[in-house]
Write a protein that holds these residues in place. Structure first.
Motif, PDB file in Angstrom:
ATOM      1  N   GLY B 150      37.886  47.428  31.158  1.00 23.04           N
ATOM      2  CA  GLY B 150      36.589  47.394  30.496  1.00 23.04           C
ATOM      3  C   GLY B 150      36.284  48.694  29.817  1.00 23.04           C
ATOM      4  O   GLY B 150      36.513  49.763  30.369  1.00 23.04           O
ATOM      5  N   ASP B 178      36.434  42.411  34.099  1.00 23.41           N
ATOM      6  CA  ASP B 178      36.037  43.065  32.853  1.00 23.41           C
ATOM      7  C   ASP B 178      34.685  43.728  33.098  1.00 23.41           C
ATOM      8  O   ASP B 178      33.662  43.060  33.201  1.00 23.41           O
ATOM      9  N   SER B 180      33.189  45.923  31.147  1.00 19.79           N
ATOM     10  CA  SER B 180      32.749  46.585  29.919  1.00 19.79           C
ATOM     11  C   SER B 180      31.244  46.853  29.931  1.00 19.79           C
ATOM     12  O   SER B 180      30.450  46.044  30.411  1.00 19.79           O
ATOM     13  N   HIS B 186      30.386  40.977  24.609  1.00 14.99           N
ATOM     14  CA  HIS B 186      30.688  39.544  24.465  1.00 14.99           C
ATOM     15  C   HIS B 186      32.035  39.333  23.784  1.00 14.99           C
ATOM     16  O   HIS B 186      32.861  38.558  24.251  1.00 14.99           O
ATOM     17  N   ARG B 189      35.059  40.380  25.895  1.00  6.68           N
ATOM     18  CA  ARG B 189      35.309  39.391  26.943  1.00  6.68           C
ATOM     19  C   ARG B 189      35.955  38.128  26.385  1.00  6.68           C
ATOM     20  O   ARG B 189      36.826  37.530  27.016  1.00  6.68           O
ATOM     21  N   THR B 202      33.376  39.276  36.358  1.00  9.93           N
ATOM     22  CA  THR B 202      32.461  40.179  35.642  1.00  9.93           C
ATOM     23  C   THR B 202      31.307  40.551  36.576  1.00  9.93           C
ATOM     24  O   THR B 202      31.154  39.984  37.655  1.00  9.93           O
ATOM     25  N   GLN B 231      28.066  33.835  30.026  1.00  7.13           N
ATOM     26  CA  GLN B 231      29.382  34.198  30.568  1.00  7.13           C
ATOM     27  C   GLN B 231      30.072  32.983  31.190  1.00  7.13           C
ATOM     28  O   GLN B 231      31.296  32.844  31.096  1.00  7.13           O
ATOM     29  N   VAL B 236      34.230  32.786  32.448  1.00  6.78           N
ATOM     30  CA  VAL B 236      34.368  33.770  33.535  1.00  6.78           C
ATOM     31  C   VAL B 236      34.542  33.031  34.868  1.00  6.78           C
ATOM     32  O   VAL B 236      33.833  32.068  35.141  1.00  6.78           O
TER      33      VAL B 236
END
Lengths: 545, 545
Positions: B150, B178, B180, B186, B189, B202, B231, B236
């Motif tokens: 990330g 991830d 980030s 977005h 991902r 996440t 997500q 995810v």
């Protein structure tokens, strides 16, 4: 300055570790070296220091002259019996070495004497190695680590080996072993002995084997004995002796996945089979004790049949040898000779504690000195890590000294970087065990470092760490700018989004508003919310753009 | 090919790991990927493979198109109730995902179903992530490892993050998270999801925080909920939710050495204090369950109050939160949602097992997913190692998945090399635990590698290792010549003096002369001695000069 073969020995590393200075604590007539870390908040923090005068800016280093002969002025007890720390301790005598160690460890001298007298701790300190700053190896003290150095027929020079010794002790090696083979064994060792502030161990059979041109079947007790005396005279502090590899144990290794992996063990096995006789190390063991007693050289009874793979761990061969080491321990101690016991090797985690339990039972709790053990076989190039896992666990269970393993284990000879990585990795394992054993002072360093981390005192975090240079380097890779050293955030989350920062704000807010217990919180202080919501927006401190 | 911000995403690593090929085992209608190692003795050895099509020489990699949608053709059970692996398992249904996993792990499908039904194992597999090769996280299965990737506000691009995912799974990451922050969350991902063969986790609060410009006090349930749905729609597979950080626990952290170190935990603490209200994650937990159930997203209940230092380990704040996670576990499972529990952090060795015991007691043995823990605070730059020690121990005690720690922990963002070191280090910890737990297949790899080592099959030793490239590189540093790859010695002892060689000779001699038991040896075979003494001289095989 040059060695006989012309190699220069003038490049050892000197000067203090970043963020610290060499300091000596005066205790009676003794000067106890410590690494004094100067914190940015004005405090100092002292840590145990194995690096000798090399990190002292005021010291003059002259490799040819060797280190100052510190212990020459220390008075040796004039009493009957073998002149060893064990014999003296049994007679109730507290030697200067014991006082030095007590001050170093932050314990009472009587504890040192008592543990040495019981054979639960050893002080490897040959009378002929006066340059030594004494250290103790025993489970009631800080866990120690050993770094192996030494050239082989394939690689490295005397100069490199001396620097490896200085380098290893700089980063925290409590003892070093010179495992040189090939040419110049005697000369290499002489340079190391005269310049080493820590105990030096050897495996005399390696040099004896050189004297018979590498053919183990040509070894004799006389050649071996003369080699031991030669090394005792040079000042070697402890010697690995594989006297437990008995003829009748050798067949027990035939079905193993990795047979015999100890060099000393395989040499003696080859000799025993060739002559169909019991090992001369075993049959002449009492003579060996008499020699070692005279110099106060400590036995490190070698585990010649240690397992070299997970499959072979805790097998019949390994534990048969351990029983014999137990017998030999009693014999050595009856001669006043100090003893430690070497241990494995490769052992899966669930079989580690049994090794310590059995060693303590069979060997009267003589200090255990283990190589790792590696907790798996599948990661060559990372065996410092596979073994640090095992080392931490076995030290928690009572192992007194850990022999380091470098990333090059099984693959090649360690270079200078590998030595450092091996030493730091083993300092981690040893310290983790000190914490787990509840050593009275161990957690202070963790607490100091964590406080520095939480308060964003980056320089202090580096200085308090085991390896300030690498910590700083890694930090600078992401945030090289100098202001980042004082930034109230780090590179993981960036400036707007720092959990440490938010947490500090939370703490400040909670304390300011007396929200320091559950009742106060639950009483409800909704009127404070708006105030914090305002404060919350100040979380972002744009120190670095 | 380029991302919206113009960065190229075309440099992911492809091709098999040295010494192996991608192979698929056909099991009914499923193709189970393995890494097939081709040994020089003609044997093959298959190992668990997380790397997806990237290591398949026959696969076409098109990052823009994403990986093939493997699970699109798999039939979903058409039954009443939430469409989750947990609900199906409870109804006695063995899904394709369970069969895939059973074949991958070498166990019966019924064991997979049973463990999932009991909530002791989870299969993170969002219906919207059809590219996934399913994996299971539970203590009766192989210990899994997670790699965090990330970008942050300070560092790294989308292209780098996609490559980090490919790189981490190449070396064995079973899942990736991830994490980030900053811009393009977005989009980053999306690239990762469409190209990831492993479950992706996440922490939705991070993206929600971006939506309120980084001010935690401005967060609302609605913003958070919409982020979660966004997500879920992307695919995810599991989400960290810090729903156990209750208002009344926050004051318990005020006296800590390192307060709150979890990002999610500190965000929620800031919100709770600012509003003087209970966390919206806690008060809206059942709504969250309904959303996650629809996609079969797995909860990873976050430990927002995990200790950030040795001093804070196992304290009241930590265990208070764990009790709340236990309550939430029951609620989630009542909605058919799979649950795992996140754990510390920084814990000294002697306090590790208590974490597992309490987690299992309070959370109905939901899979434990821990970050390390670090066994000491004093080694920044080596926290992959400080934490591997804790990780191995906590996994032996029953932790199902280990979140890796890289050398940059506490100091900076990991680069590609750091990711690899972190992954390999954690494969070591996980495998050491598999051995210690007696996993039926785990030791086979150790045995194969050790056999190769003992037989001087260097290439096989490399190929069987976790990191063949580095093993070979280290070997070549000391002995670069190609013949050394087949040499019957290594660089540690040199050709004349090799314990493995001597040991092999001993074994050969013992077997040839029937000296394979103690009696035969003791019967005395002096006449054989001369013969061996002759053989002993052949120990030196001058393959390399």
């Amino acid at each position: 300055m040059a060695t006989a073969n012309g190699a220069a020995v003038d490049t050892v590393t000197t000067g203090p570790i970043e963020g610290s200075v060499k300091h000596y604590k005066e205790v009676d007539d003794l000067r106890i070296p410590v690494r004094r870390i100067n914190l940015t908040n004005g405090d100092t923090f002292d840590v145990y220091d194995t690096s000798g005068p090399y990190t002292d800016d005021n010291a003059t280093i002259d490799l040819e002259a060797g280190l100052p002969k510190l212990r020459d002025t220390w008075v040796k007890p004039q009493v009957d019996g073998p002149p060893t720390q064990l014999a003296w301790a049994r007679q109730g005598i507290i030697t200067p070495e014991m006082r030095f160690i007590a001050a170093r460890e932050g314990v009472e001298p009587e504890l040192v004497r008592d543990e040495v007298a019981a054979g639960r701790a050893v002080i490897p300190a040959n009378h002929k190695h006066p340059e030594l700053e004494p250290t103790i190896i025993g489970k009631k003290f800080l866990v120690k680590i050993n770094a192996n150095i030494g050239n082989s027929a394939v690689s490295s020079s005397i100069a490199e080996e001396v620097e490896k010794m200085v380098w290893a002790t700089r980063w925290g090696a409590d003892t070093i072993m010179d495992l040189s083979t090939g040419k110049n064994i005697h000369e290499t060792r002489e340079w190391i002995m005269r310049n080493s502030p820590v105990p030096v161990g050897t495996v005399p059979i390696y040099q004896a084997l050189e004297k018979v041109n590498g053919d183990p079947t040509q070894l004799t007790w006389e050649i071996y004995r003369d080699t031991v005396i030669e090394q005792c005279e040079q000042g070697v502090d402890y010697m690995t002796v594989h006297a437990g590899v008995l003829l009748r144990y050798i067949p027990l290794t035939a079905k193993r996945v990795t047979g015999i992996v100890s060099r000393g063990g395989s040499i003696m096995a080859a000799w025993c089979l060739a002559h169909h006789q019991e090992s001369f190390l075993y049959t002449h063991f009492e003579e060996l004790c008499e020699i070692l007693a005279k110099y106060d050289v400590t036995f490190s009874l070698g585990d010649g049949l240690r397992p070299g793979s997970i499959a072979d761990a805790n097998d019949e061969a390994q534990f048969a040898e351990l029983r014999t080491l137990g017998e030999l321990t009693k014999i050595a101690k009856s001669h006043g000779v100090q003893v430690m016991i070497e241990g494995p090797g490769h052992v899966p985690m669930h079989k580690i504690v049994e090794n310590v339990r059995l060693e303590e039972e069979l060997c009267e709790e003589a200090p255990f000195y283990t190589l790792g053990p590696l907790a798996t076989d599948i990661a060559p190039a990372y065996d410092h890590i596979t073994s640090a896992i095992g080392a931490a666990i076995i030290a928690q269970a009572g192992t007194a000294m850990l022999c380091y393993v470098t990333p090059k284990e099984h693959l090649g000879l360690p270079n200078r970087d590998d030595v450092k990585v091996g030493v730091i990795t083993y300092k981690i394992a040893a310290h983790a065990a000190d914490l787990a054993k509840g050593h009275p002072h161990a957690q202070q360093r963790d607490d100091e470092l964590s406080k520095a981390r939480f308060e964003f005192r980056w320089r202090d975090q580096f200085a308090l760490s085991l390896d300030p240079d690498t910590a700083r380097e890694y930090h600078d890779e992401t945030l090289p700018a100098e202001p980042a050293k004082t930034a109230h955030f780090c590179s993981m989350c960036g400036p707007k989004f720092c959990s440490m920062r938010i947490s500090a704000d939370v703490r400040e807010y909670a304390e300011k508003n007396n929200l320091t217990d559950v009742e106060a919180i639950e009483a409800g202080m909704a009127e404070k919310s708006a105030e914090f919501a305002g404060a919350g927006k100040k979380v972002y401190l744009p120190v670095v753009s």
